[in-house]
Design a protein around this motif. Structure first.
Motif, PDB file in Angstrom:
ATOM      1  N   ALA A 273      49.100  -5.125 -29.444  1.00  0.00           N
ATOM      2  CA  ALA A 273      49.489  -6.317 -28.676  1.00  0.00           C
ATOM      3  C   ALA A 273      49.509  -5.891 -27.218  1.00  0.00           C
ATOM      4  N   CYS A 274      48.859  -6.682 -26.385  1.00  0.00           N
ATOM      5  CA  CYS A 274      48.687  -6.292 -24.978  1.00  0.00           C
ATOM      6  C   CYS A 274      49.080  -7.484 -24.096  1.00  0.00           C
ATOM      7  N   ASP A 275      49.994  -7.264 -23.166  1.00  0.00           N
ATOM      8  CA  ASP A 275      50.484  -8.380 -22.352  1.00  0.00           C
ATOM      9  C   ASP A 275      50.490  -7.952 -20.883  1.00  0.00           C
ATOM     10  N   LEU A 276      49.962  -8.817 -20.020  1.00  0.00           N
ATOM     11  CA  LEU A 276      49.926  -8.477 -18.592  1.00  0.00           C
ATOM     12  C   LEU A 276      51.349  -8.451 -18.049  1.00  0.00           C
ATOM     13  N   ASP A 277      51.590  -7.545 -17.107  1.00  0.00           N
ATOM     14  CA  ASP A 277      52.925  -7.398 -16.534  1.00  0.00           C
ATOM     15  C   ASP A 277      53.102  -8.336 -15.346  1.00  0.00           C
ATOM     16  N   ARG A 278      54.173  -9.090 -15.371  1.00  0.00           N
ATOM     17  CA  ARG A 278      54.549  -9.992 -14.264  1.00  0.00           C
ATOM     18  C   ARG A 278      53.364 -10.830 -13.777  1.00  0.00           C
ATOM     19  N   PHE A 279      52.623 -11.316 -14.749  1.00  0.00           N
ATOM     20  CA  PHE A 279      51.434 -12.111 -14.435  1.00  0.00           C
ATOM     21  C   PHE A 279      51.818 -13.398 -13.690  1.00  0.00           C
ATOM     22  N   ARG A 280      53.010 -13.903 -14.008  1.00  0.00           N
ATOM     23  CA  ARG A 280      53.479 -15.135 -13.364  1.00  0.00           C
ATOM     24  C   ARG A 280      53.382 -15.026 -11.832  1.00  0.00           C
TER      25      ARG A 280
ATOM     26  N   ARG B 108      54.706  -8.860 -35.754  1.00  0.00           N
ATOM     27  CA  ARG B 108      56.084  -8.662 -35.284  1.00  0.00           C
ATOM     28  C   ARG B 108      56.282  -7.209 -34.844  1.00  0.00           C
ATOM     29  N   ASP B 109      55.762  -6.273 -35.633  1.00  0.00           N
ATOM     30  CA  ASP B 109      55.933  -4.861 -35.292  1.00  0.00           C
ATOM     31  C   ASP B 109      55.171  -4.498 -34.005  1.00  0.00           C
ATOM     32  N   ALA B 110      53.981  -5.072 -33.861  1.00  0.00           N
ATOM     33  CA  ALA B 110      53.215  -4.799 -32.625  1.00  0.00           C
ATOM     34  C   ALA B 110      53.995  -5.331 -31.420  1.00  0.00           C
ATOM     35  N   HIS B 111      54.642  -6.464 -31.613  1.00  0.00           N
ATOM     36  CA  HIS B 111      55.439  -7.065 -30.543  1.00  0.00           C
ATOM     37  C   HIS B 111      56.667  -6.244 -30.218  1.00  0.00           C
ATOM     38  N   THR B 112      57.264  -5.688 -31.256  1.00  0.00           N
ATOM     39  CA  THR B 112      58.442  -4.843 -31.034  1.00  0.00           C
ATOM     40  C   THR B 112      58.042  -3.647 -30.164  1.00  0.00           C
ATOM     41  N   ALA B 113      56.886  -3.062 -30.477  1.00  0.00           N
ATOM     42  CA  ALA B 113      56.404  -1.928 -29.676  1.00  0.00           C
ATOM     43  C   ALA B 113      56.073  -2.386 -28.252  1.00  0.00           C
TER      44      ALA B 113
ATOM     45  N   PRO C  96      42.377 -17.329  -2.335  1.00  0.00           N
ATOM     46  CA  PRO C  96      42.428 -18.477  -1.424  1.00  0.00           C
ATOM     47  C   PRO C  96      41.866 -18.133  -0.042  1.00  0.00           C
ATOM     48  N   ASP C  97      41.983 -16.836   0.357  1.00  0.00           N
ATOM     49  CA  ASP C  97      41.471 -16.439   1.673  1.00  0.00           C
ATOM     50  C   ASP C  97      40.209 -15.594   1.557  1.00  0.00           C
ATOM     51  N   GLY C  98      39.479 -15.754   0.486  1.00  0.00           N
ATOM     52  CA  GLY C  98      38.250 -14.973   0.302  1.00  0.00           C
ATOM     53  C   GLY C  98      38.457 -13.859  -0.713  1.00  0.00           C
ATOM     54  N   PRO C  99      37.428 -12.989  -0.848  1.00  0.00           N
ATOM     55  CA  PRO C  99      37.520 -11.924  -1.852  1.00  0.00           C
ATOM     56  C   PRO C  99      38.683 -10.973  -1.556  1.00  0.00           C
ATOM     57  N   GLN C 100      39.369 -10.574  -2.584  1.00  0.00           N
ATOM     58  CA  GLN C 100      40.461  -9.621  -2.413  1.00  0.00           C
ATOM     59  C   GLN C 100      40.705  -8.901  -3.733  1.00  0.00           C
ATOM     60  N   GLU C 101      41.550  -7.880  -3.674  1.00  0.00           N
ATOM     61  CA  GLU C 101      41.890  -7.141  -4.884  1.00  0.00           C
ATOM     62  C   GLU C 101      43.287  -7.511  -5.339  1.00  0.00           C
ATOM     63  N   VAL C 102      43.442  -7.627  -6.650  1.00  0.00           N
ATOM     64  CA  VAL C 102      44.756  -7.949  -7.216  1.00  0.00           C
ATOM     65  C   VAL C 102      45.080  -6.861  -8.228  1.00  0.00           C
ATOM     66  N   ARG C 103      46.322  -6.434  -8.216  1.00  0.00           N
ATOM     67  CA  ARG C 103      46.745  -5.479  -9.248  1.00  0.00           C
ATOM     68  C   ARG C 103      47.671  -6.180 -10.217  1.00  0.00           C
ATOM     69  N   CYS C 104      47.340  -6.111 -11.491  1.00  0.00           N
ATOM     70  CA  CYS C 104      48.210  -6.707 -12.507  1.00  0.00           C
ATOM     71  C   CYS C 104      48.096  -5.823 -13.742  1.00  0.00           C
ATOM     72  N   SER C 105      49.022  -4.908 -13.894  1.00  0.00           N
ATOM     73  CA  SER C 105      48.936  -3.952 -15.003  1.00  0.00           C
ATOM     74  C   SER C 105      49.259  -4.647 -16.322  1.00  0.00           C
ATOM     75  N   ALA C 106      49.175  -3.894 -17.393  1.00  0.00           N
ATOM     76  CA  ALA C 106      49.495  -4.471 -18.701  1.00  0.00           C
ATOM     77  C   ALA C 106      50.273  -3.451 -19.526  1.00  0.00           C
ATOM     78  N   SER C 107      51.046  -3.964 -20.460  1.00  0.00           N
ATOM     79  CA  SER C 107      51.767  -3.105 -21.401  1.00  0.00           C
ATOM     80  C   SER C 107      51.148  -3.305 -22.776  1.00  0.00           C
ATOM     81  N   THR C 108      51.174  -2.235 -23.572  1.00  0.00           N
ATOM     82  CA  THR C 108      50.597  -2.358 -24.905  1.00  0.00           C
ATOM     83  C   THR C 108      51.558  -1.816 -25.965  1.00  0.00           C
ATOM     84  N   GLY C 109      51.561  -2.488 -27.106  1.00  0.00           N
ATOM     85  CA  GLY C 109      52.348  -2.038 -28.255  1.00  0.00           C
ATOM     86  C   GLY C 109      51.399  -1.872 -29.436  1.00  0.00           C
TER      87      GLY C 109
END
Ligand SMILES: Nc1nc2c(ncn2[C@@H]2O[C@H](COP(=O)(O)OP(=O)(O)OP(=O)(O)O)[C@@H](O)[C@H]2O)c(=O)[nH]1
Length: 577
Positions: free
Chosen positions: A179-186, A298-303, A259-272
């Protein structure tokens, strides 16, 4: 999305690790190979590619055979990719759809490099790595996620259930489920807009697809959550390696059209990761016993939760100990919900004193849980569960309400309340303003303390809330100062009015030279920024004198008074600070 401008992982500046990852992905993937001319005309094709395409591609253009992941109608922009290669990129990498004549389109990852034809100039070497297919094809539709073209949650659960029911074979004794979820993607959505968020999600899907091997599956199972099923595992280390590789590849910056043209974004992810011993027969009974898809997820989510709790951008493998901890947390969570309803939470107040003359300047409000069986519980025994369970807003709201009542009853008192950064969702400052107004309280009698580690740098909603609080005249104090990250940038960016030195820097004073230098430096920093300075955890007269000499303004700790209920500080009928 600008994925074809310079796809993730593309470019001559790819680091050695990334190149290694790409090479590994190609070695392990079910990869179809083709040699094309620089206009994408297929000159030669391997058998795997013929099988993947369900036709012989020789003499056809790549753009007819492959389309962009989002739209089956849009041919893969081969010319643009070739331009990148000719401009010096070592390889280009992009997601694509294989458009099969039988309609069973497949999501895949395409990597292209330039090869030497031996005198006749360059040729294009094309690797097409399959990343899972749907019985009905990958056209967005039922069972498919429209943004990435991947299977959706329902499709993923059905696929996992099928794999579990099919049981083990000699060469496929195990499954790995990640299970892989982006960190603070919001924060990406909130600060750069959902279109940029979409580009980040699509890139994450592409990067995940690169790491897949034949028989593996990938799905988007939630907002910013993906599920990877690794088939044919013989070795646990192999699965852990893939999970780490995924975590690493998603941590790399994403090039987006912002919004202001090409740029780099960092958005790490966590994995279980959870490893499943497949049952010997379809009815179960293998070494892993009967396994159902719900339990595995459920177990992947717990991790995954454990990886998130470790601060994100990390990977955790599921263990029974994690399960037990999750169960215990669930028990505390249910108990806490009950406690909130039955009014078992209490507020205690700890005095804060002026270090120059020892007079009391105010209080910090601290929550306690009067548990019917376990006695009086401290915040560290339940607040992390409250955070995880989304109950922290209720707890903080209760403490705020009680504290405002305290200020109303004691007109010269001041109070500081702890607030989780999670509560700064755009409604906090207006609620505080309304409640102060309703009670006729001066805003400067209230201070909001925020845990440094809970603040998310650059979150526009948090920053706006803090500005509104400061504009109102409410104090904004960074708690446990020195233990979080980006501390100094907070001082520059946020309308903070004070600092509270973490108790760990006070505990070994005055003997420890390291603590001594840090405490002195932070006192000077507070002074330079015109901030109030408070230290916590002061337990001896020696510490108090030392901190006063360093210039600290105020302090709290057992030396001055342990937290206690309101009646301790204001016996019936008494008023004031
Ligand atoms: N751009 C975009 N955003 C989406 C889409 N679907 C859901 N979201 C947003 O994804 C965000 C998911 O946030 P959460 O998973 O709750 O939290 P997070 O910010 O990633 O925080 P943690 O998971 O705790 O690290 C929400 O803001 C959703 O509105 C989508 O298709 N595109």
């Amino acid at each position: 999305m600008q994925q074809d401008e310079e796809p993730p992982g593309a470019g001559s500046d790819a680091g050695p690790q990334e190149r290694l990852d790409v090479a590994r992905a190609l070695l392990t993937a079910t990869t179809g190979l083709a040699v094309c001319d620089l206009h994408g005309l297929v000159l030669e094709a391997g058998d795997a590619l013929v099988a993947q395409l369900a036709l012989d591609p020789r003499g056809r253009k790549l753009g007819e055979l492959l389309s962009t992941p989002g739209s089956v109608e849009e041919p893969l922009p081969v010319d643009r990719l070739v331009e990148d290669l000719l401009a010096g990129a070592e390889h280009v990498l992009t997601g694509a759809l294989v458009r099969r004549p039988d309609g069973q389109d497949q999501h895949c990852t395409v990597m292209m490099t330039l090869g030497d034809s031996g005198g006749a100039g360059h040729v294009l070497l094309v690797h097409v790595a399959s990343s899972g297919s749907s019985p009905r094809g990958t056209r967005p539709g039922p069972g498919r996620d429209a943004l990435t073209g991947l299977r959706d949650r329902a499709g993923a659960v059905a696929d996992l259930a099928d794999r579990l029911a099919a049981g083990r074979t000699a060469d496929r004794p195990r499954l790995g489920v990640i299970a892989c979820d982006l960190d603070r993607f919001r924060v990406v959505n909130d600060s750069l807009g959902v279109e940029v968020g979409d580009q980040v999600l699509a890139t994450a899907a592409e990067r995940l697809a690169v790491g897949l091997r034949g028989g593996d599956a990938l799905a988007r199972v939630g907002d910013d959550e993906f599920l990877v099923v690794l088939a044919g595992l013989t070795d646990e280390v192999e699965a852990v390696d893939v999970a780490h590789r995924i975590t690493r590849s998603l941590a790399a910056p994403v090039r987006v059209d912002g919004p202001d043209g090409p740029q780099e974004v960092r958005c790490s992810a966590s994995t279980g990761l959870v490893l499943v011993d497949l049952p010997v027969t379809a009815s179960g009974g293998g070494p892993g016993g009967v396994v159902d898809a719900g339990t595995v997820l459920r177990d992947a989510h717990t991790a995954l939760d454990a990886a998130k709790a470790a601060g994100g951008s990390s990977c955790r493998v599921f263990t029974d100990a994690l399960r037990e901890r999750a169960d215990r947390r669930l028990t505390v969570e249910n108990d806490l919900r009950r406690a909130l309803q039955e009014g078992e939470l209490r507020v205690h107040y700890q005095p804060v004193v002026d270090l120059r003359d020892g007079h009391r300047t105010g209080f910090e409000a601290l929550v306690r849980w009067a548990h019917p069986r376990r006695g009086l519980l401290l915040p560290e025994q339940f607040l992390d569960v409250a955070e995880d369970a989304g109950l922290v807003g209720l707890v903080d709201g209760l403490v705020l309400e009680e504290s405002l009542g305290f200020l109303t009853r004691h007109p010269t008192a001041r109070v500081a309340v702890n607030t989780s950064a999670r509560c700064l969702d755009g409604t906090f400052a207006p609620t505080v303003a309304r409640d102060l107004d309703r009670r006729g309280l001066a805003p400067d009698r209230l201070t909001v303390e925020l845990l440094e580690g809970s603040l998310v740098p650059g979150d526009p909603v948090t920053e706006a809330e803090l500005r509104d609080l400061a504009a109102l005249g409410v104090g904004v104090l960074i708690d446990d100062f020195g233990t979080g990250y980006s501390t100094l940038s907070y001082l520059r960016r946020l309308p903070v009015t004070g600092l509270k030195l973490d108790r760990s820097f006070v505990a070994d004073l005055p003997q420890d030279p390291g603590s001594d230098r840090i405490a002195a430096a932070v006192a000077r920093l507070a002074d330079d920024f015109g901030l109030t300075s408070t230290c916590e955890g002061v337990e001896t007269a020696d510490q108090a004198r030392h901190l006063a000499a360093q210039g600290w303004q105020s302090a709290q700790g057992f030396h001055f008074g342990v937290p206690g209920p309101e009646e301790r500080w204001f016996p019936a009928g008494a008023q004031g600070a």
